[in-house]
Design an enzyme around this catalytic site. Sequence first.
Site, PDB file in Angstrom:
ATOM      1  N   HIS A   1       0.839  -1.205   0.000  1.00  0.00           N
ATOM      2  CA  HIS A   1       0.000   0.000   0.000  1.00  0.00           C
ATOM      3  C   HIS A   1       0.872   1.253   0.000  1.00  0.00           C
ATOM      4  CE1 HIS A   1      -3.009  -2.945   1.460  1.00  0.00           C
ATOM      5  NE2 HIS A   1      -3.811  -2.225   0.712  1.00  0.00           N
ATOM      6  N   ASN A   2       1.529   1.504  -1.115  1.00  0.00           N
ATOM      7  CA  ASN A   2       2.439   2.629  -1.214  1.00  0.00           C
ATOM      8  C   ASN A   2       2.116   3.479  -2.438  1.00  0.00           C
ATOM      9  OD1 ASN A   2       3.469   1.092  -3.366  1.00  0.00           O
ATOM     10  ND2 ASN A   2       4.869   0.045  -1.981  1.00  0.00           N
ATOM     11  N   TRP A   3       3.044   4.349  -2.829  1.00  0.00           N
ATOM     12  CA  TRP A   3       2.817   5.285  -3.926  1.00  0.00           C
ATOM     13  C   TRP A   3       2.474   4.569  -5.225  1.00  0.00           C
ATOM     14  CZ3 TRP A   3       1.492   9.535  -6.153  1.00  0.00           C
ATOM     15  CH2 TRP A   3       1.916   9.827  -7.454  1.00  0.00           C
TER      16      TRP A   3
ATOM     17  N   HIS B   1       0.961   1.797  -5.764  1.00  0.00           N
ATOM     18  CA  HIS B   1      -0.438   1.356  -5.731  1.00  0.00           C
ATOM     19  C   HIS B   1      -1.378   2.524  -6.012  1.00  0.00           C
ATOM     20  CE1 HIS B   1      -4.288  -0.020  -4.314  1.00  0.00           C
ATOM     21  NE2 HIS B   1      -4.231   0.768  -3.265  1.00  0.00           N
TER      22      HIS B   1
ATOM     23  N   ASP C   1      -4.808   6.019   0.071  1.00  0.00           N
ATOM     24  CA  ASP C   1      -4.076   5.204   1.051  1.00  0.00           C
ATOM     25  C   ASP C   1      -2.899   5.962   1.658  1.00  0.00           C
ATOM     26  OD1 ASP C   1      -5.359   2.775   1.439  1.00  0.00           O
ATOM     27  OD2 ASP C   1      -4.571   1.915  -0.409  1.00  0.00           O
TER      28      ASP C   1
END
Length: 631
Positions: free
Chosen positions: A251-253, A255, A292
Site C-alpha cells: 500500500h504505497n505510492w 499502488h 491510502d
Amino acid sequence: DPSNPKTTEGDEQQKTDKDKTIAQKPEDVHFSKVFELCGGQIRIPTAAEFTDSKNTYIARCTVVDGQPLNIEDLSKDSRFGSGPATSTDDQNFTTKSVLCMPIHNSDHTIIGVTQLINKVNGQPFDDSDEHLLEAFSIFTGLGIHNCQMYENACQLMAKQSVALEVLSYHATASKEEVERVMVDQIIPTVTEYQLDTYEFDDMTMSDDETIRATIRMFIDANLINTFKIPCETICRWVCTVKKNYRPVTYHNWRHAFNVCQTMFTMLYTGELRPKFDAVEIFALMTACLCHDLDHRGTNNAFQVKVASPLAMLYSTSVLEHHHFDHCIMIINSEGNNIFQSFTPEEYRRAIKILEHAILSTDLALYFKKRGEFKSLVENGERDFQDESKKDLLRAMMMTACDVAAITKPWKIQKEIAQLVTAEFFEQGDIEKTQLGEKPIPMMDREKKDELPKMQVDFIDFICTPVYELFAKISDPLKNLRDGCLSNRQHWQELAEQRMQNLPSENEKATEAGEKDQELPDEHKSDEQDTDKTKEDNGSQAIDTSLKTDTKPLESQTDCSSNISSNHKCNEEESYKAELSNSNVNNVNVQQKSFNPTFLSEMDNGEKRPVFKSCQPKAPSKTSKSHFCLIS
C-alpha cells in the site's frame, strides 16, 4: 498559588517533605494577585499595596490554618495586632468584621482566599454567611480551575500548531524534488505512456516517470487548464503526495498511482467521462492518488486490536478516515492547494466528493452499497444524473479501481499477488511475535500454500460482481471483466493442478505405514531419513519459488514499484451478513468449499515441485473459510 505563584505542577510533584512545610507561617505565604470589589468597582492593588496590608495578613493566616476565619471586631482581636485596619486605597475605610474562606482546587490544595469585609448591617458575620461564602468559594475554585485549563489548552493548541507547521514543512516536497520533475518541459503523451489502456504496467517506470505520468493524466483530463492550476503547484502537490506514502510492501505510492491510472482509463477509454463534470473528475482523480496516504501496512482490524491512536480517534473506517484527513492536511499546506481557484461552493463540493470517494474504499461499505448498485443497473439505469445515484456510481468506481490489479495481464497479476501476500504475512508475523496471537489464515505465513484457492474466492465474491455490472453500463468496460475472468482461470488451474498432483496427508500416512510393515527393522531408519530429506527439500523448494518470483521486483528503484491496486483482508463467514463499519477487512461471505491448495509459481514448461497438502474436505454449510483478498 499562595505559596509560590510561579511553581508549576511538575515542580509541585517533585517537592520534598521540607518544601511542603514552607508555608507554616503567615510570612511564608505569597499571593500572586489581589482583586478588590467595592461599590461595584473592581480594583487590582499593586504588590506593594497588598503586601503590607493587615487584610492580606488575615488571608495568609487563613491559608496557614486551612480553615475559615470569622472575626467579629478586628480592632479587639489581639491575634492581628492593635489598632484598626484601613483600606489600601481609602484611608477613611476602616475594617471591622472580616470573614475569610479558603479556595480549594480538585486536589484539595488551597489556591486562594475569599475575604468579606464589614457586613452591610454592621453586625458580625454569622453561620449563614459562612455557608454562603463557602458555596461561593467552591464556584470560585471551579472558575479558577477552568481558566487554568483554558490557558493549558491554548498552550497545547499553540504547540500543536507549531508541530503541524514543522511536520508540514518536512512532509512537503523539497524545491529540488519539484525542480527535478519540472526540468522536462515536454511530458510524454498518454499514448506513449499507455495510460489509457487496461494493460498498463508501471514496473519499468522510475519514480520520477510516475510523477510525470500523473501530471500528464491531469493535463489530458483538462483539469489544469480549466482550473488554472500553476505548474509548480501541481508538481509540488504530486511530489508531496508521493512523499507521504510510507515504504510498505504494497500500500504505497505505486499502488496509488495505478489506482489513479485505472480511474483515468475508466473515464476516458471506458466512456464514463460524460456522466461527470470537471469538479467531480478532479475530486475522483485526487481521491485515487490520496486514498491510502500514510498507510502503515496493517489493516483496520489490526489497528483496533492494538488500540492504536488511529483506532481511538476514529470509530469506523479507521484507516480510510486517516487517509482523508492526511489528504486535507497536504492540500492546506503552503504551496500545495490544487483547489485554490475554486469558488467557495466548488471547494465545499470537491471536499465532500473527495471524502466520500476515499471512505468508499472500505470494503465493508462496498458490500453494503453493492446490492443497491446492482438493482439500479439491472433495472436499466445508465445516466446516473440523480445525485444519490451518482454518489453510488462514484463509490463503485473507487472499488473497481482499487482492486483493478486483478484485471491485469497474468504476469503482472501473479507478481502483485506475491507483494500483497508478503504484506499480509508481515502483519501476521507481528501478531505472532508481539501480540502472541495466531493470525487468520491469509495472514499466516505457514498457510502460504492456500494462495490460488483464496484468489479464486476473492475474484468470485469481490471482483467479478462489480466488473460484471460495469460491463453492462459501458461496453468498453468489458475489458476489466474479461481480464478478471482470465486471471480467475489461471488461479483455478493452479489450484486444480495442486489438488491433482499431491496426495493427501492420510494417503501419505497409509503409504508410509505399509512401507514400514514391508521393510525389515534395519531398513526403516534409513527410509525415514530419506523421507525427512525429501520433506526438507520440498520446503526449500517452496521458499525458492517465492524468491524466484519476487526477484525481478528487487531491481526496481522503489521497493514497492509493482503496486497496482488496493486489497483488503477478510475473515469470511457469511456473504450476506451485514458488515461492521469499524472493520474494513472483515468481509462476510457464504462458504462454498474449502480446499487448501498451493502450486509453486514457475514459468510454463518447468517442472513443478510436489509438496504436502491436506485432503480437501467436503463442502459444509456451517464450516468457516478465510479468504485472502488479493489482486
